[in-house]
Write an enzyme that holds these catalytic residues in place. Sequence first.
Site, PDB file in Angstrom:
ATOM      1  N   PHE A 119      -3.790  -6.583  -3.584  1.00 25.91           N
ATOM      2  CA  PHE A 119      -4.995  -7.433  -3.701  1.00 25.91           C
ATOM      3  C   PHE A 119      -6.325  -7.304  -4.719  1.00 25.91           C
ATOM      4  O   PHE A 119      -7.401  -7.506  -4.165  1.00 25.91           O
ATOM      5  CB  PHE A 119      -5.473  -7.209  -2.366  1.00 25.91           C
ATOM      6  CG  PHE A 119      -4.159  -6.842  -1.510  1.00 25.91           C
ATOM      7  CD1 PHE A 119      -3.731  -7.549  -1.241  1.00 25.91           C
ATOM      8  CD2 PHE A 119      -3.850  -5.205  -0.820  1.00 25.91           C
ATOM      9  CE1 PHE A 119      -2.257  -7.832  -0.145  1.00 25.91           C
ATOM     10  CE2 PHE A 119      -2.547  -5.103  -0.157  1.00 25.91           C
ATOM     11  CZ  PHE A 119      -1.826  -6.422  -0.015  1.00 25.91           C
TER      12      PHE A 119
ATOM     13  N   SER B 116      -6.814  -1.256  -8.647  1.00 27.80           N
ATOM     14  CA  SER B 116      -8.697  -1.853  -8.975  1.00 27.80           C
ATOM     15  C   SER B 116      -8.964  -0.938  -9.159  1.00 27.80           C
ATOM     16  O   SER B 116     -10.323  -0.506 -10.598  1.00 27.80           O
ATOM     17  CB  SER B 116      -9.514  -2.428  -7.246  1.00 27.80           C
ATOM     18  OG  SER B 116      -8.624  -1.314  -6.064  1.00 27.80           O
TER      19      SER B 116
ATOM     20  N   ASP C 168      -7.910   7.482  -0.154  1.00 31.36           N
ATOM     21  CA  ASP C 168      -6.614   6.497   0.820  1.00 31.36           C
ATOM     22  C   ASP C 168      -5.916   6.608   1.604  1.00 31.36           C
ATOM     23  O   ASP C 168      -5.554   8.670   1.045  1.00 31.36           O
ATOM     24  CB  ASP C 168      -6.081   5.576  -0.444  1.00 31.36           C
ATOM     25  CG  ASP C 168      -5.102   4.489   0.945  1.00 31.36           C
ATOM     26  OD1 ASP C 168      -5.280   4.303   1.298  1.00 31.36           O
ATOM     27  OD2 ASP C 168      -5.609   3.249   0.609  1.00 31.36           O
TER      28      ASP C 168
ATOM     29  N   SER D 233     -11.390   8.021   4.726  1.00 28.78           N
ATOM     30  CA  SER D 233     -12.809   7.884   4.977  1.00 28.78           C
ATOM     31  C   SER D 233     -13.588   8.310   5.382  1.00 28.78           C
ATOM     32  O   SER D 233     -14.527   9.263   4.578  1.00 28.78           O
ATOM     33  CB  SER D 233     -12.258   6.571   3.553  1.00 28.78           C
ATOM     34  OG  SER D 233     -12.395   5.414   5.049  1.00 28.78           O
TER      35      SER D 233
ATOM     36  N   ASP E 266     -13.123  -1.405  -0.152  1.00 31.36           N
ATOM     37  CA  ASP E 266     -12.298  -2.000  -0.140  1.00 31.36           C
ATOM     38  C   ASP E 266     -11.062  -1.369   0.968  1.00 31.36           C
ATOM     39  O   ASP E 266      -9.410  -1.561   0.576  1.00 31.36           O
ATOM     40  CB  ASP E 266     -11.418  -2.132  -1.429  1.00 31.36           C
ATOM     41  CG  ASP E 266     -10.773  -3.550  -1.285  1.00 31.36           C
ATOM     42  OD1 ASP E 266     -10.561  -4.279  -0.816  1.00 31.36           O
ATOM     43  OD2 ASP E 266     -10.233  -3.624  -2.800  1.00 31.36           O
TER      44      ASP E 266
ATOM     45  N   HIS F 177     -10.469  -3.289   7.268  1.00 39.08           N
ATOM     46  CA  HIS F 177     -11.188  -4.559   7.357  1.00 39.08           C
ATOM     47  C   HIS F 177     -11.572  -4.748   9.013  1.00 39.08           C
ATOM     48  O   HIS F 177     -12.060  -5.463   9.212  1.00 39.08           O
ATOM     49  CB  HIS F 177     -10.847  -5.118   6.856  1.00 39.08           C
ATOM     50  CG  HIS F 177     -10.392  -5.206   5.472  1.00 39.08           C
ATOM     51  ND1 HIS F 177     -11.210  -4.525   4.419  1.00 39.08           N
ATOM     52  CD2 HIS F 177     -10.609  -6.405   4.662  1.00 39.08           C
ATOM     53  CE1 HIS F 177     -11.722  -4.730   3.248  1.00 39.08           C
ATOM     54  NE2 HIS F 177     -10.699  -5.801   3.268  1.00 39.08           N
TER      55      HIS F 177
ATOM     56  N   HIS G  74     -15.958  -5.435  -1.903  1.00 44.36           N
ATOM     57  CA  HIS G  74     -14.390  -6.783  -1.885  1.00 44.36           C
ATOM     58  C   HIS G  74     -14.483  -7.152  -0.686  1.00 44.36           C
ATOM     59  O   HIS G  74     -14.587  -6.798   0.979  1.00 44.36           O
ATOM     60  CB  HIS G  74     -13.321  -5.900  -1.562  1.00 44.36           C
ATOM     61  CG  HIS G  74     -12.620  -7.578  -2.915  1.00 44.36           C
ATOM     62  ND1 HIS G  74     -11.069  -6.953  -2.368  1.00 44.36           N
ATOM     63  CD2 HIS G  74     -12.888  -8.184  -3.798  1.00 44.36           C
ATOM     64  CE1 HIS G  74     -10.494  -8.185  -3.520  1.00 44.36           C
ATOM     65  NE2 HIS G  74     -11.207  -8.428  -3.944  1.00 44.36           N
ATOM     66  N   ASP G  75     -13.728  -8.695  -0.809  1.00 44.84           N
ATOM     67  CA  ASP G  75     -13.755  -9.665   0.853  1.00 44.84           C
ATOM     68  C   ASP G  75     -14.583 -10.081   2.064  1.00 44.84           C
ATOM     69  O   ASP G  75     -14.673  -9.698   2.545  1.00 44.84           O
ATOM     70  CB  ASP G  75     -12.400  -8.859   1.649  1.00 44.84           C
ATOM     71  CG  ASP G  75     -11.681  -8.212   0.564  1.00 44.84           C
ATOM     72  OD1 ASP G  75     -10.923  -9.502   0.414  1.00 44.84           O
ATOM     73  OD2 ASP G  75     -10.710  -6.907   0.540  1.00 44.84           O
TER      74      ASP G  75
HETATM   75  N1  SAH Z   1      -8.251  -2.036  -3.550  1.00 43.09           N
HETATM   76  C1  SAH Z   1      -6.542  -1.692  -3.911  1.00 43.09           C
HETATM   77  C2  SAH Z   1      -6.200  -2.716  -2.308  1.00 43.09           C
HETATM   78  C3  SAH Z   1      -6.738  -1.550  -1.361  1.00 43.09           C
HETATM   79  S1  SAH Z   1      -5.726  -2.196   0.121  1.00 43.09           S
HETATM   80  C4  SAH Z   1      -5.754  -3.251  -4.350  1.00 43.09           C
HETATM   81  O1  SAH Z   1      -7.012  -3.790  -4.994  1.00 43.09           O
HETATM   82  O2  SAH Z   1      -4.885  -4.052  -4.266  1.00 43.09           O
HETATM   83  C5  SAH Z   1      -7.094  -1.258   1.879  1.00 43.09           C
HETATM   84  C6  SAH Z   1      -6.791   0.248   1.766  1.00 43.09           C
HETATM   85  O3  SAH Z   1      -7.165   1.092   2.288  1.00 43.09           O
HETATM   86  C7  SAH Z   1      -5.221   0.792   2.164  1.00 43.09           C
HETATM   87  O4  SAH Z   1      -4.649   0.737   1.351  1.00 43.09           O
HETATM   88  C8  SAH Z   1      -5.085   1.632   3.414  1.00 43.09           C
HETATM   89  O5  SAH Z   1      -4.430   2.403   3.800  1.00 43.09           O
HETATM   90  C9  SAH Z   1      -6.659   1.557   2.884  1.00 43.09           C
HETATM   91  N2  SAH Z   1      -7.303   2.439   4.018  1.00 43.09           N
HETATM   92  C10 SAH Z   1      -7.441   1.735   5.507  1.00 43.09           C
HETATM   93  N3  SAH Z   1      -8.309   2.625   6.228  1.00 43.09           N
HETATM   94  C11 SAH Z   1      -8.799   3.126   5.603  1.00 43.09           C
HETATM   95  C12 SAH Z   1      -9.490   4.434   6.763  1.00 43.09           C
HETATM   96  N4  SAH Z   1     -10.557   4.378   7.315  1.00 43.09           N
HETATM   97  N5  SAH Z   1      -9.676   5.776   5.177  1.00 43.09           N
HETATM   98  C13 SAH Z   1      -8.879   5.534   3.627  1.00 43.09           C
HETATM   99  N6  SAH Z   1      -8.299   4.310   3.198  1.00 43.09           N
HETATM  100  C14 SAH Z   1      -7.910   3.804   4.428  1.00 43.09           C
HETATM  101 MG    MG Z   2      -9.910  -6.096  -0.964  1.00 41.11          MG
END
Ligand code: SAH
Ligand code: MG
Length: 217
Positions: free
Chosen positions: A21, A53, A72, A124, A141, A144, A169-170
């Site tokens: 994304f 990314s 992640d 995280s 990122d 959300h 991001h976003d």
């Molecule tokens: N940066 C990526 C897109 C990230 S999508 C790109 O460039 O394509 C969001 C990611 O965040 C997902 O893989 C999801 O598993 C992770 N995620 C969501 N909540 C999280 C958390 N609390 N701790 C760790 N990872 C998380």
């Molecule tokens: Mg994003």
Amino acid sequence: MSSIVSLSEDLVDLVDRVKGFMPEAEGIALHAAAQSYFTGGVGVEIGSYCGKSSVYLGDAARLRESTLVTIDHHRGSEEHQAGWEYHDPSLVGADGRFDTVGELRHTLAEAELEDVVVPIIGRSARIATWWNTELDLVFIDGGHTEEAARADYEGWARWVRVGGGLIIHDVFLTEDEGGQAPHRIFRAALDSGEFAEAAEAGSLRVLERIKPSPSNG
Ligand code: SAH
Ligand code: MG
């Protein structure tokens, strides 16, 4: 300051094939911003997914002899779960669970970034409880939801050194364009007086730390 270089053609081709994304124009802005903040230290990415990314950030880290830690839990965000808008059934593992860790490893190997990028598999906010290293940059990122975005801001922005970058991001101005949680942490960073806007591209916002964090002295 060293000059900013663009991504090699090989990596442009690779990143185009990686699931994820990060629109190319935003990735290019991310690559440039990261080159200006990496100074031989460590950067953290929250939300590796399949490593799209991570290639932009990791290549910038390599150019600046720095390290990227990418975090992640690899179980996907809400919108990646079965039945949701961004679910990709090809990312469900043999055990029936959503799992992007294999794709990430494949991407990092293809990009020859395995010596530069260190993946951490976990939540995280859990990792933030024991983290104790100043950072050249943080890229947020991950999840959300309001709670996830807030936890990432509170747990990670404090580690950005003065002069380092906080990249989000976003960030969408209206609910019609997208969820508001990233926008709210972007506002919180500006309202804290600790960060100033440095650049933007699409929904990517680059902030620079101008005052030390009260939490980290
Ligand atoms: N940066 C990526 C897109 C990230 S999508 C790109 O460039 O394509 C969001 C990611 O965040 C997902 O893989 C999801 O598993 C992770 N995620 C969501 N909540 C999280 C958390 N609390 N701790 C760790 N990872 C998380
Ligand atoms: Mg994003």
